[in-house]
Design an enzyme around this catalytic site. Structure first.
Site, PDB file in Angstrom:
ATOM      1  N   ARG A 178      -5.040  -0.058   9.117  1.00  0.00           N
ATOM      2  CA  ARG A 178      -5.923   0.061   7.950  1.00  0.00           C
ATOM      3  C   ARG A 178      -6.193  -1.309   7.347  1.00  0.00           C
ATOM      4  O   ARG A 178      -7.294  -1.601   6.885  1.00  0.00           O
ATOM      5  CB  ARG A 178      -5.319   1.023   6.919  1.00  0.00           C
ATOM      6  CG  ARG A 178      -6.318   1.387   5.824  1.00  0.00           C
ATOM      7  CD  ARG A 178      -5.843   2.546   4.973  1.00  0.00           C
ATOM      8  NE  ARG A 178      -4.630   2.214   4.235  1.00  0.00           N
ATOM      9  CZ  ARG A 178      -3.932   3.094   3.533  1.00  0.00           C
ATOM     10  NH1 ARG A 178      -4.301   4.368   3.467  1.00  0.00           N
ATOM     11  NH2 ARG A 178      -2.838   2.723   2.880  1.00  0.00           N
ATOM     12  N   LYS A 196      -8.996  -0.718   1.631  1.00  0.00           N
ATOM     13  CA  LYS A 196      -8.061  -0.949   0.518  1.00  0.00           C
ATOM     14  C   LYS A 196      -8.222  -2.373  -0.013  1.00  0.00           C
ATOM     15  O   LYS A 196      -7.390  -3.249   0.252  1.00  0.00           O
ATOM     16  CB  LYS A 196      -6.631  -0.668   1.002  1.00  0.00           C
ATOM     17  CG  LYS A 196      -5.676  -0.277  -0.107  1.00  0.00           C
ATOM     18  CD  LYS A 196      -4.422   0.346   0.471  1.00  0.00           C
ATOM     19  CE  LYS A 196      -3.324   0.500  -0.540  1.00  0.00           C
ATOM     20  NZ  LYS A 196      -3.628   1.346  -1.668  1.00  0.00           N
ATOM     21  N   GLU A 256     -11.454  11.378  -5.254  1.00  0.00           N
ATOM     22  CA  GLU A 256      -9.993  11.209  -5.232  1.00  0.00           C
ATOM     23  C   GLU A 256      -9.494  10.752  -6.594  1.00  0.00           C
ATOM     24  O   GLU A 256     -10.282  10.425  -7.480  1.00  0.00           O
ATOM     25  CB  GLU A 256      -9.553  10.251  -4.127  1.00  0.00           C
ATOM     26  CG  GLU A 256      -9.997   8.818  -4.302  1.00  0.00           C
ATOM     27  CD  GLU A 256      -9.455   7.904  -3.204  1.00  0.00           C
ATOM     28  OE1 GLU A 256      -8.360   8.124  -2.688  1.00  0.00           O
ATOM     29  OE2 GLU A 256     -10.154   6.927  -2.884  1.00  0.00           O
TER      30      GLU A 256
END
Ligand code: PLP
Ligand code: COI
Length: 339
Positions: free
Chosen positions: A80, A183, A219
């Site tokens: 990620r 992220k 989210e």
């Protein structure tokens, strides 16, 4: 050291003994450097400071019932971080270097891994940013990859006790074709106003909706969303949410428990139909939600009527924790044991 109150640790910065650093310069990453300093000597024109060329990760190591330390799904975080690097045009950290830094970070700070049974864990925070100097908007030529660790307790102060969330419509954390699915620090900066206001108004976090229509659940600030309806585990499909490794793991565990997994749009009104609702992530683990309040309409959705997490959330939580702490077999090879 003897005075650490393991059972009451907050989720916060905790100074440990060592951190790891590798520098990307002239087309290559340096050997990992072990540092005892909490500070980084940085050029004032570093792109990480001006243009948000920055990404981070969060993963955990757990002390097992057998006295072995397990790191959970480290490669997933490494991959990620590579996707995040691509997304803001940073140099990718090779997976071997990522692994080496994580393993060394835990090994060198072993004494800070909270004992089994305390509910605490060692949080591992890799960061990557443009350290080279630029003033024009362009990617840096130099990067710094750093890993630090520290013992933490639950992210939401409620821990596994149900918490409250607030639906917001006047802020977005990310745009559909933006950076919500990686992220990078900018997403968190963008979420601060909504989250801090939610805290001030008595909620554990803000729950963001899709940025275009404001119709579907996206989210929570620092965690993915899931709902349980009958035998289904339902979680949002959206291009602007972070692909949570915890959520991905819970989907597999729920499927193994005989549940149906639905990854799809979740209209806000469907909140009235869920038996259980939760936020999930490395820091949040599973945080059961007892109430969601729509800040605009004032409409309330309530769960956990007996004040406790629902049975499915509890089962999933126990299973995940069991794998991480070695009380359940790790049939998927999700844990790496630190020798
Ligand atoms: N969503 C956001 C915005 C997050 O910051 C996190 C934390 O990493 C998550 C979801 C959960 O992801 P993971 O389970 O990989 O920690
Ligand atoms: C995590 O769950 O590891 C996160 O990064 C969430 C938050 C602390 C930003």
């Amino acid at each position: 050291m003897n005075t650490i109150d393991w059972k009451n640790l907050p989720f916060g910065y905790f100074k440990t003994d060592y951190n790891l650093r590798s520098y990307y310069k002239d087309g290559k990453w340096s050997e990992l450097e072990v540092s005892t300093s909490e500070y980084i000597n940085l050029h004032m024109a570093a792109t990480g400071l001006h243009y948000g060329q920055e990404a981070f990760e969060g993963l955990k190591a757990f002390m097992g019932i057998d006295g072995k330390i397990r790191v959970f799904r480290m490669d997933e975080n490494g991959i990620r971080m590579q996707n995040s690097a691509k997304g803001v045009m940073m140099e990718e950290v090779p997976l071997d270097l990522f692994r080496e830094a994580v393993i060394k970070g835990v090994t060198l700070n072993k004494k800070y891994v909270p004992p089994y049974g305390t509910g605490a864990s060692l949080y591992i925070r890799p960061i990557l940013f443009g350290s080279g100097a630029e003033v024009g908007v362009k990617p840096a030529k130099e990067y710094l990859f750093c890993v630090f660790v520290g013992p933490v307790g639950p992210y939401f102060k409620e821990g596994f006790n149900p918490c409250k969330m607030q639906i917001v419509r006047d802020y977005d954390r990310a745009a559909p074709l933006g950076t919500g699915n990686i992220k990078v620090g900018g997403n968190y900066a963008a979420s601060l106003r909504a989250i801090m206001r939610a805290h001030d108004e008595g909620f554990a976090s803000a729950l963001f909706l899709d940025a275009i229509e404001k119709k579907y659940i996206d989210e929570a600030g620092p965690a993915n969303f899931f709902g349980i309806k009958g035998n289904s585990y339902i979680t949002p499909k959206s291009d602007s949410i972070l692909p949570s490794i915890t959520n991905k793991s819970l989907c597999i565990l729920a499927e193994e428990m005989g549940m149906t997994i639905e990854r799809r749009h979740i209209p806000v009104e469907e909140l009235a139909e869920f038996d259980e609702v939760g936020a999930c992530g490395t820091a949040a683990v599973i945080s059961p939600v007892c109430k969601i309040v729509d800040r605009d309409s004032g409409k309330e959705y309530t769960y956990c009527k007996n004040g406790k997490a629902g049975t499915v959330s509890t089962k999933l939580y126990e299973k995940l924790k069991g794998i991480q702490e070695g009380t359940e077999p790790d049939t998927h090879g999700w844990t790496y044991i630190i020798e």
